[in-house]
Design an enzyme around this catalytic site. Structure first.
Site, short mmCIF file in Angstrom:
data_model
loop_
_atom_site.label_atom_id
_atom_site.label_comp_id
_atom_site.label_asym_id
_atom_site.label_seq_id
_atom_site.Cartn_x
_atom_site.Cartn_y
_atom_site.Cartn_z
N ARG A 155 0.85 -1.19 0.00
CA ARG A 155 0.00 0.00 0.00
C ARG A 155 0.89 1.24 0.00
O ARG A 155 2.03 1.20 0.47
CB ARG A 155 -0.90 0.01 1.24
CG ARG A 155 -1.81 -1.20 1.38
CD ARG A 155 -2.57 -1.13 2.70
NE ARG A 155 -3.48 -2.26 2.87
CZ ARG A 155 -3.15 -3.38 3.53
NH1 ARG A 155 -1.94 -3.51 4.07
NH2 ARG A 155 -4.02 -4.37 3.65
N LYS A 179 -1.82 -2.49 8.09
CA LYS A 179 -2.90 -1.98 8.92
C LYS A 179 -2.86 -2.62 10.30
O LYS A 179 -2.65 -3.82 10.43
CB LYS A 179 -4.25 -2.26 8.24
CG LYS A 179 -4.46 -1.49 6.94
CD LYS A 179 -5.83 -1.79 6.34
CE LYS A 179 -6.08 -0.95 5.08
NZ LYS A 179 -7.38 -1.23 4.47
N HIS A 250 -2.18 2.45 -5.83
CA HIS A 250 -2.98 1.26 -5.51
C HIS A 250 -3.23 0.41 -6.76
O HIS A 250 -3.45 -0.80 -6.64
CB HIS A 250 -4.31 1.68 -4.87
CG HIS A 250 -4.78 0.73 -3.81
ND1 HIS A 250 -4.16 0.62 -2.59
CD2 HIS A 250 -5.78 -0.17 -3.80
CE1 HIS A 250 -4.78 -0.31 -1.87
NE2 HIS A 250 -5.77 -0.80 -2.58
N ARG A 253 -0.73 -2.17 -6.88
CA ARG A 253 -1.05 -3.24 -5.92
C ARG A 253 -2.02 -4.24 -6.56
O ARG A 253 -1.83 -5.45 -6.47
CB ARG A 253 -1.64 -2.63 -4.65
CG ARG A 253 -2.05 -3.63 -3.57
CD ARG A 253 -2.41 -2.84 -2.30
NE ARG A 253 -3.11 -3.62 -1.32
CZ ARG A 253 -2.52 -4.40 -0.41
NH1 ARG A 253 -1.22 -4.53 -0.41
NH2 ARG A 253 -3.23 -5.06 0.49
#
Length: 304
Positions: A155, A179, A250, A253
């Site tokens: 990320r 996260k 992103h 990703r």
């Protein structure tokens, strides 16, 4: 804007005080609640009913009106969330006895497949920094950044917070903190490893300052690169590469995961590399993979 009559305006004011003082919501979030609930309470007022008389049927009719007005599904879902919170608050304050939203469910959001680059588009994007004429001052950083994003699928927040001490380039891994500070080891391919090393030796040493810390990617002032700067770098080289898709960090990703699955990678291995806590989040890429397989069948099968 038409003013709400009493007691609707008082109910809204009490709810705003609750969000401000007890829930400590931001002013931006509160403004969204007020906007959505103003529209809802105006609807209730026009029905000439008290909030205690509102039923699930009334609320469902209001939601249908939102759809008919052309609101996007996300906006409708936000309105539903606001109405549910409001009615729960009214019950708590003994303003109403029955919560009409108890059986009001959020609509299942439409699943949009993420934008993914083709292999050719990726190569054009990655080659961009070293093909600049005249050469950009920070092209080594930009090249290393693009290579690292595609090689690891991290990320953008993980990218800009990456420390040099967590890059084990000799072993071909990077320690990523995702996260909730969840830690994972992600492989770093040969190409990304080479360019990160070149950036560290030939550019980062020259732009780093005492306040740079150990952040891998730095801006022109020797400070940690911001998320917006990373986004700008990706957009800049995508435009230069003639890529018409609207992409962001992103997108790389998504592309990382999709290309792995297209190459036959195990879904759980991809889940681990992406740092998804649930495999459900990773399964969206299997839909993209099936689209790829369908396209191959259509192109190469005699009766495709």
């Amino acid at each position: 804007m038409q003013a709400l009559k009493e007691p609707y305006s008082s109910h809204l004011e009490s709810f705003v005080n609750y969000l401000t003082l007890e829930r400590n919501f931001s002013q931006h979030t509160i403004a969204s609640y007020v906007n959505d609930l103003y529209r809802y309470l105006l609807y209730v007022e026009n029905l000439e009913k008290s909030v205690a008389e509102i039923t699930l049927t009334h609320i469902q009719s209001f939601i249908l009106e939102l759809h008919d007005a052309g609101l996007e599904a996300r906006s409708v879902a936000r309105n539903i969330s606001a109405i549910r919170s409001f009615h729960k608050f009214l019950v708590r304050e003994n303003i109403i006895e029955i919560n009409a939203t108890e059986n009001l469910h959020q609509p299942k959001p439409a699943q949009h497949l993420p934008t993914v680059l083709t292999v050719d588009e990726v190569f054009r994007l990655l080659n961009g920094p070293m093909q600049e004429d005249p050469p950009g001052k920070y092209r080594l950083r930009d090249k290393a950044l693009l290579e690292f994003l595609y090689a690891t699928g991290v990320r953008v927040s993980e990218l800009v917070n990456l420390q040099q001490s967590n890059c084990y380039l000799d072993a071909g891994f990077a320690r990523i903190f995702g996260k909730g500070s969840k830690e994972r080891l992600v492989p770093v391919g040969r190409s990304a490893t080479e360019w990160v090393r070149r950036y560290q030796q030939d550019l980062r040493l020259n732009i780093s300052k005492p306040e740079s810390g150990d952040y891998l990617f730095l801006n022109a002032r020797g400070k940690m690169l911001s998320r917006m700067s990373a986004y700008t770098i990706v957009r800049r080289y995508s435009i230069a590469a003639g890529i018409t898709k609207k992409i962001s960090p992103h997108t790389l990703r998504h592309t990382f995961a999709t290309h792995l699955l297209e190459g036959g990678a195990d879904l759980r291995a991809v889940q681990e590399m992406l740092g998804h806590s649930s495999i459900i989040a990773t399964q969206i890429y299997t839909h993209i993979d099936r689209s790829f397989i369908k396209e191959v069948h259509k192109t190469f099968h005699p009766r495709g």
